[in-house]
Scaffold this active site. Structure first.
Site, PDB file in Angstrom:
ATOM      1  N   ASP A   1       0.843  -1.198   0.000  1.00  0.00           N
ATOM      2  CA  ASP A   1       0.000   0.000   0.000  1.00  0.00           C
ATOM      3  C   ASP A   1       0.878   1.248   0.000  1.00  0.00           C
ATOM      4  O   ASP A   1       0.844   2.045   0.918  1.00  0.00           O
ATOM      5  CB  ASP A   1      -0.928  -0.008   1.219  1.00  0.00           C
ATOM      6  N   GLU A   2       1.679   1.371  -1.058  1.00  0.00           N
ATOM      7  CA  GLU A   2       2.596   2.500  -1.165  1.00  0.00           C
ATOM      8  C   GLU A   2       2.688   2.912  -2.640  1.00  0.00           C
ATOM      9  O   GLU A   2       1.969   3.772  -3.071  1.00  0.00           O
ATOM     10  CB  GLU A   2       3.954   2.143  -0.560  1.00  0.00           C
TER      11      GLU A   2
ATOM     12  N   TRP B   1      16.513  13.138  -0.641  1.00  0.00           N
ATOM     13  CA  TRP B   1      15.226  12.930  -1.312  1.00  0.00           C
ATOM     14  C   TRP B   1      14.895  14.169  -2.158  1.00  0.00           C
ATOM     15  O   TRP B   1      14.770  14.085  -3.376  1.00  0.00           O
ATOM     16  CB  TRP B   1      14.148  12.631  -0.263  1.00  0.00           C
TER      17      TRP B   1
ATOM     18  N   GLU C   1      14.202  -4.358  -0.768  1.00  0.00           N
ATOM     19  CA  GLU C   1      14.239  -3.065  -0.086  1.00  0.00           C
ATOM     20  C   GLU C   1      15.292  -3.045   1.013  1.00  0.00           C
ATOM     21  O   GLU C   1      15.996  -2.066   1.208  1.00  0.00           O
ATOM     22  CB  GLU C   1      12.866  -2.790   0.534  1.00  0.00           C
TER      23      GLU C   1
ATOM     24  N   ASP D   1      14.440   7.455  -3.765  1.00  0.00           N
ATOM     25  CA  ASP D   1      14.643   6.235  -4.537  1.00  0.00           C
ATOM     26  C   ASP D   1      14.877   6.586  -6.007  1.00  0.00           C
ATOM     27  O   ASP D   1      15.791   6.067  -6.656  1.00  0.00           O
ATOM     28  CB  ASP D   1      13.424   5.310  -4.433  1.00  0.00           C
TER      29      ASP D   1
END
Ligand code: BGC
Length: 847
Positions: free
Chosen positions: A445-446, A507, A718, A453
């Site tokens: 759920d992402e 990020w 991950e 990334d």
């Protein structure tokens, strides 16, 4: 001479796209001479190129990497263009005639937005009868929706794209797609447009685990469609959505991207009802930037497993993302449930790591034979558990792999099966996460465009596929979001989290690093032109946050996310490197990139301004984190890697030695996370530690890439320990088996192991450093890379004590050749286009 790969805005003959600066690019192949000496580009409004609206004349300054057309374009118009080129040897040639067709641009719509009662979950089908009056010479459909749409004419699908109108911030802008429906409309007929929830109206992001949670951007479906017809006699007609359209409810009872879809075939369609006009909030409309998402491959199951729990599970043999087809023929009223997962646990079907995502498909049979294909969802999976079919036949199932259309750029194989598998895993990881947006993962759920990334993987991605247009769309999203956030870069793009932090070091630096990488790989400054304001806005946002008291250091940061060196053993997400150090380093790095971009764009004043800022920041980093004797006081692998990668150390020899010591202390095991890992092997190699880089790559136990493969990985995980050595999952809170960040190791394999190293001073691969570093455990490498400047090839092979290096330099390019451990006298230095092969006995060989 041949002129090939003709593109506009890095797209081949595009229809309905926003072509931005309309820059044309092309390749010269099989030509006599060393380089292009001049070229000429012409644009016309007819295919015979008689009605020319732009002629550059023969000019020496036309770059094959990108030449912006100074044309004023009209909406819904097709243009044809051709390039002619001459080489320094007088060889001449012309390309084929290419075209592009504009979309609606800023033209007002005659169609009206329509909607229906959106509180009913059962999905609507909007329809109208189209009745062309005369024979048609051309018909186009311009369409978009709030929600996802699929359009049909007389029951036949229009186009073959999935998940249209794609993923953006639906509050800001919405993409319009254009379809050529000339052949389909010839007989007239019924147009039907199905709507689903998707990113706009379905549950998405972390807001709620409730499967019926309201949509993220809006609650009301909307549809806007316009059909433009040109008849053979030259007259025209327009049909658009309006109150004459009808709506009924079809068989799809519900859908969303995380939970899947429900199809009840026992339900008859409802009676058609009038539509209503949509009066809600509307974003601005924009001709598409997104590449098409299509079914790119079909995979048959490799095995059927009946588990100890009696589940029927199909193993596709490959973790991937997409939808599927399943042939079913079950009695009326029977429910078939298809659930997917990435791994098996204790021999049974497993999906706890998908968190709240149900990732399933429910089908209620009407007793007839059907082929189930989901419409408005997608899944990330390797294993499929099917309930409600007594004896599942593998042949009834196919995985339908979805991703954005991206031309293959690089192919590479080595003599080491682990490394070949790793390269395959990275490629699959990339494609699974290149469904319109560069996402973190495709299964739980992402599935959001996490900037960190995307940033760390962006140059690796460009080795696998041609990513210019893909990133151009993502960067457009980013800049649009920044415009609303005072320059801050939300941690996911498009912005989905409601209470998200306004950026984090590494990020948010995606706003500077990705445009710079795209420029480095493709050599077209248009991307910098598009992104420059966003790059600057990001650095200015940091400067404001930093204030007079270095507030950026204490802002929220993900740091070296998932690094293994946090001194607190219970901390399994944050790495051990001081976040303040990382924040300062990336603040400076982004300032450096703004200055570089300013130089490319001829913005001298801004170049100087940001250079001065980066100089001040370098001093501040040295003052704060290096001792007077030159020791880096942040004692982690990642800190040392960053210091060397970004030229921060006042004493490079010392930092190198300390980095090696960092490794010795950890038994030559990596401890790095998202920030350090992508730079780790490149830094080791650049600093004379190829031996260590190979040790890290080739290590078969934890932590490392081969460890994952030995535990069955077909994509990149991950976490370094997503599975523990006994094959059990380490945790379920945040544990994906298809995350590309650590796949960035492939960039090093290309650049150093293969030895194809693009130079920043020559963007677009016009000049490349050929610098392979052979290793006996790899044995040989064979690689080919279709760059923006032509096809580079590189390979090497070890035979006893001998090494053979082969490479091909494309037309118009040069290579700086550095042969590994070559005895004096065998170094060829700089060479021009051609194919080369050198065999020699190196003075040393790794492995
Ligand atoms: C995502 C990441 C992302 C991270 C940010 C995770 O949930 O999957 O890959 O970068 O959060 O910390």
């Amino acid at each position: 001479m041949k002129i090939t790969h003709c593109q506009i805005a890095h797209l081949k003959n595009p229809m309905g796209y926003d072509v931005g600066m309309s820059e044309v690019s092309y390749l010269i192949e099989a030509a006599e001479g060393e380089k292009q000496s001049s070229a000429r580009v012409r644009v016309a409004t007819d295919a015979a190129m008689t009605n020319v609206i732009y002629d550059s004349g023969e000019r020496a300054d036309i770059s094959p990497l990108g030449f912006p057309l100074p044309c004023t374009l009209e909406p819904r118009t097709r243009y044809w263009w051709q390039v002619e080129a001459v080489t320094d040897a007088g060889d001449r040639g012309a390309s084929e005639i290419n075209w592009f067709e504009t979309g609606k641009m800023d033209e007002p719509w005659t169609a009206q937005w329509i909607t229906c009662d959106s509180s009913i979950r059962r999905h609507p089908i909007f329809s109208c009868n189209l009745a062309p009056e005369k024979p048609i010479s051309q018909a186009r459909l311009y369409v978009t929706a709030l929600g996802l749409y699929e359009a049909y004419l007389n029951g036949e699908r229009i186009g073959d794209e999935y998940l249209t109108p794609y993923c953006n911030n639906y509050h800001q802008w919405l993409q319009v797609q254009t379809y050529d429906i000339t052949a389909q409309l010839a007989k007239g007929g019924r147009m039907e447009i199905w709507l689903g929830n998707g990113w706009y109206k379905g549950r998405f992001c972390f807001v709620s685990d409730d499967h019926n949670a309201p949509g993220h951007y809006g609650q009301e479906w909307g549809l806007l469609a316009e059909v433009h017809v040109t008849y053979k006699d030259g007259t025209q007609a327009v049909f658009g959505t309006d109150e004459s359209w009808k709506v009924r409810r079809g068989p799809i009872v519900d859908s969303n991207l995380y939970d899947g879809e429900i199809w009840d075939a026992t339900l008859a369609d409802t009676e058609s009802e009038p539509v209503s006009l949509y009066t809600g909030r509307l974003p601005s409309l924009h001709d598409r930037l997104s590449l098409p998402v299509r079914i790119q491959r079909q995979l048959a199951p490799v095995e059927k497993i009946v588990t100890p729990r009696g589940e029927q599970v199909l193993d596709i043999g490959q973790n991937q993302a997409g939808i599927f087809s399943l042939r079913v023929h079950e009695p009326r009223g029977k429910t078939v449930k298809i659930r997917v997962g990435e791994i098996m646990q204790e021999g049974c079907f497993y999906r706890d790591n998908l968190r709240s995502a149900l990732a399933e498909y429910t089908f209620v049979s009407d007793g007839k034979e059907h082929t189930i294909i989901p419409h408005f969802t997608f899944y990330g999976y390797r294993y499929v558990c099917i309930e409600g079919v007594d004896d599942v036949k593998p042949d009834d199932f196919r995985a339908l792999v979805l991703h954005s259309d991206l031309d293959v750029a690089g192919t590479i194989t080595t003599g080491n099966h682990w490394i070949n598998q790793l390269l395959s895993n990275v490629g699959w990881g990339m494609l699974s996460n290149f469904i319109d947006v560069p996402t973190d993962c495709p299964q739980r759920d992402e599935r959001m465009g996490w900037t960190g990334d995307a940033q760390v993987f962006s140059s690796t991605a460009c080795f696998y596929r041609d990513c210019y247009a893909f990133y151009r769309k993502y960067l457009y999203d980013m800049k649009t979001e920044q415009g609303e956030m005072n320059g801050a870069v939300p941690v996911v793009i498009p912005r989905f989290q409601l209470d998200e932090p306004d950026g984090s070091a590494v990020w948010g630096d995606a706003a500077c690093i990705i445009p710079w990488n795209v420029y480095r790989y493709y050599g077209d400054p248009s991307i910098l032109e598009q992104c420059f304001d966003g790059m600057k806005m990001w650095v200015d946002f940091i400067t404001r946050t930093d204030g007079d008291h270095m507030g950026w250091r204490t802002h929220f940061h993900y740091g070296d996310w998932l690094g293994l060196d946090n001194p607190n053993p219970d901390e399994i997400t944050l790495g051990g490197t001081d976040n303040a150090f990382i924040a300062d380093v990336y603040y400076r790095h982004s300032a450096v990139l703004v200055a570089k971009a300013a130089r490319v764009l001829g913005k001298e004043q801004e170049a100087q301004e940001y250079e001065a800022l980066s100089d001040r920041l370098l001093q501040r980093i040295r003052d704060e984190y290096f001792t007077p004797t030159g020791r880096l006081a942040v004692e982690t692998q990642t800190a040392h890697v960053l210091a060397l990668a970004y030229g921060l150390s006042p004493d490079v020899q010392r930092t190198r030695a300390d980095l090696r010591r960092q490794f010795e202390r950890s038994g030559n095991r990596l401890r790095t996370g998202f920030t350090g890992t992508p730079l780790l092997c490149p830094v080791l190699s650049e600093n004379g530690m190829d031996d260590l880089a190979y040790q890290v790559l080739l290590r078969e136990d934890y932590p490392g890439w081969i460890y994952q493969i030995k535990l069955g990985a077909t994509t990149v995980w991950e976490r370094w320990n997503s599975l523990l050595p006994d094959g059990t999952i380490s945790s379920t809170g945040m544990n994906s088996f298809n995350h590309y960040a650590y796949g960035s190791i492939a960039e090093w394999i290309w650049r150093r192991c293969a030895g194809l190293q693009p130079l920043e001073s020559a963007p677009g691969f016009t000049r490349v450093r050929i610098c392979p570093m052979p290793h006996r455990a790899i044995g040989k490498v064979e690689a080919a890379y279709q760059s923006a400047s032509g096809l580079w090839k590189i390979g090497w092979e070890i035979d006893g004590d001998q090494l053979t290096v082969r490479f091909t330099v494309p037309f118009g390019c040069t290579a700086e050749v550095e042969l590994p451990y070559a005895p004096e006298g065998t170094k060829p230095g700089t060479v021009g286009c051609g194919t080369y092969e050198i065999t020699y006995v190196p003075t040393k060989m790794l492995g």
